[in-house]
Motif scaffolding. Structure first.
Motif, PDB file in Angstrom:
ATOM      1  N   PRO A   1      49.157  50.742  95.566  1.00  0.00           N
ATOM      2  CA  PRO A   1      48.446  51.751  96.330  1.00  0.00           C
ATOM      3  C   PRO A   1      46.983  51.662  95.949  1.00  0.00           C
ATOM      4  O   PRO A   1      46.641  51.316  94.661  1.00  0.00           O
ATOM      5  CB  PRO A   1      49.018  53.045  95.937  1.00  0.00           C
ATOM      6  N   GLN A   2      46.156  52.026  96.880  1.00  0.00           N
ATOM      7  CA  GLN A   2      44.703  52.295  96.552  1.00  0.00           C
ATOM      8  C   GLN A   2      44.609  53.308  95.752  1.00  0.00           C
ATOM      9  O   GLN A   2      43.511  53.152  94.807  1.00  0.00           O
ATOM     10  CB  GLN A   2      43.858  52.476  98.017  1.00  0.00           C
ATOM     11  N   LYS A   3      45.157  54.285  95.919  1.00  0.00           N
ATOM     12  CA  LYS A   3      45.082  55.748  94.911  1.00  0.00           C
ATOM     13  C   LYS A   3      46.538  56.047  94.941  1.00  0.00           C
ATOM     14  O   LYS A   3      47.436  56.049  95.848  1.00  0.00           O
ATOM     15  CB  LYS A   3      43.961  56.645  95.643  1.00  0.00           C
ATOM     16  N   CYS A   4      46.674  57.138  94.101  1.00  0.00           N
ATOM     17  CA  CYS A   4      47.701  58.155  93.922  1.00  0.00           C
ATOM     18  C   CYS A   4      47.601  59.526  93.847  1.00  0.00           C
ATOM     19  O   CYS A   4      46.258  59.845  92.978  1.00  0.00           O
ATOM     20  CB  CYS A   4      48.561  57.638  92.824  1.00  0.00           C
ATOM     21  N   ILE A   5      48.312  60.500  94.078  1.00  0.00           N
ATOM     22  CA  ILE A   5      48.252  61.684  93.909  1.00  0.00           C
ATOM     23  C   ILE A   5      49.564  62.212  93.629  1.00  0.00           C
ATOM     24  O   ILE A   5      50.560  61.964  94.303  1.00  0.00           O
ATOM     25  CB  ILE A   5      47.628  62.629  95.195  1.00  0.00           C
ATOM     26  N   PHE A   6      49.680  62.706  92.163  1.00  0.00           N
ATOM     27  CA  PHE A   6      50.946  63.064  91.344  1.00  0.00           C
ATOM     28  C   PHE A   6      50.819  64.582  91.257  1.00  0.00           C
ATOM     29  O   PHE A   6      49.973  65.037  90.695  1.00  0.00           O
ATOM     30  CB  PHE A   6      51.154  62.317  90.338  1.00  0.00           C
TER      31      PHE A   6
END
Length: 173
Positions: A88-93
């Protein structure tokens, strides 16, 4: 940018509320439903779900995507990134469940070592599966790079403040 939403091990309803709240911020969104939810099993099968997730990405020709994941979904993402299946380009966890991973003997310490995907970690102050402060220490200890952290008040693993979560997502992307 496309969005892939990964629920927690037991989540079914909460992640749909999140999708309704944040999907307008993205070109498209894909909500993953784990096989164990339909089979009546209690624990996620990471290998099966990684194969399914890889198929979703290939079938939809997703090269620019962000993963929004909660709890077991965060573990799935970290494992997939470690194995170079997910990019992924970015993650939000939300609610990285380190104690839950240890309890079920999932190798989170290996999977997260040197993790470097730009990631926003949203963790409750006293999440029973790992508090905000514990997570902060853990990420540094395991040489995690390119991350931001946001603390949400709370002492459960539910993450019910959808407006605050949406605002954090909006600011991050």
């Amino acid at each position: 940018m496309n969005l892939i939403l990964l629920p927690g091990n037991a989540d079914k309803t909460w992640i749909k509320e999140i999708q309704r709240n944040i999907s307008p911020l993205f070109k498209s969104s894909f909500l993953v439903e784990y096989a164990h939810h339909h089979k009546g099993e209690t624990i996620i099968n990471f290998e099966y779900e990684l194969d399914s997730l890889n198929k979703l990405i290939l079938d939809n020709k997703l090269s620019d995507y962000i993963i929004f994941a909660k709890s077991a979904g965060t573990l799935l993402t970290v494992k997939g990134a470690n194995e170079e299946i997910l990019k992924p380009q970015k993650c939000i966890f939300l609610g990285l469940p380190i104690n839950w991973a240890y309890k079920h003997k999932f190798d989170i310490d290996t999977w997260i070592q040197n993790y470097s995907i730009p990631t926003l970690f949203i963790q409750q102050t006293n999440d029973p599966y790992y508090s905000y402060k514990e997570l902060q220490t853990y990420l540094h200890k395991h040489s995690v790079e390119n991350f931001l952290m946001h603390e949400i008040e709370g002492n459960n693993h539910y993450y019910s403040n959808l407006e605050e979560i949406k605002e954090q997502v909006k600011n991050y992307i």
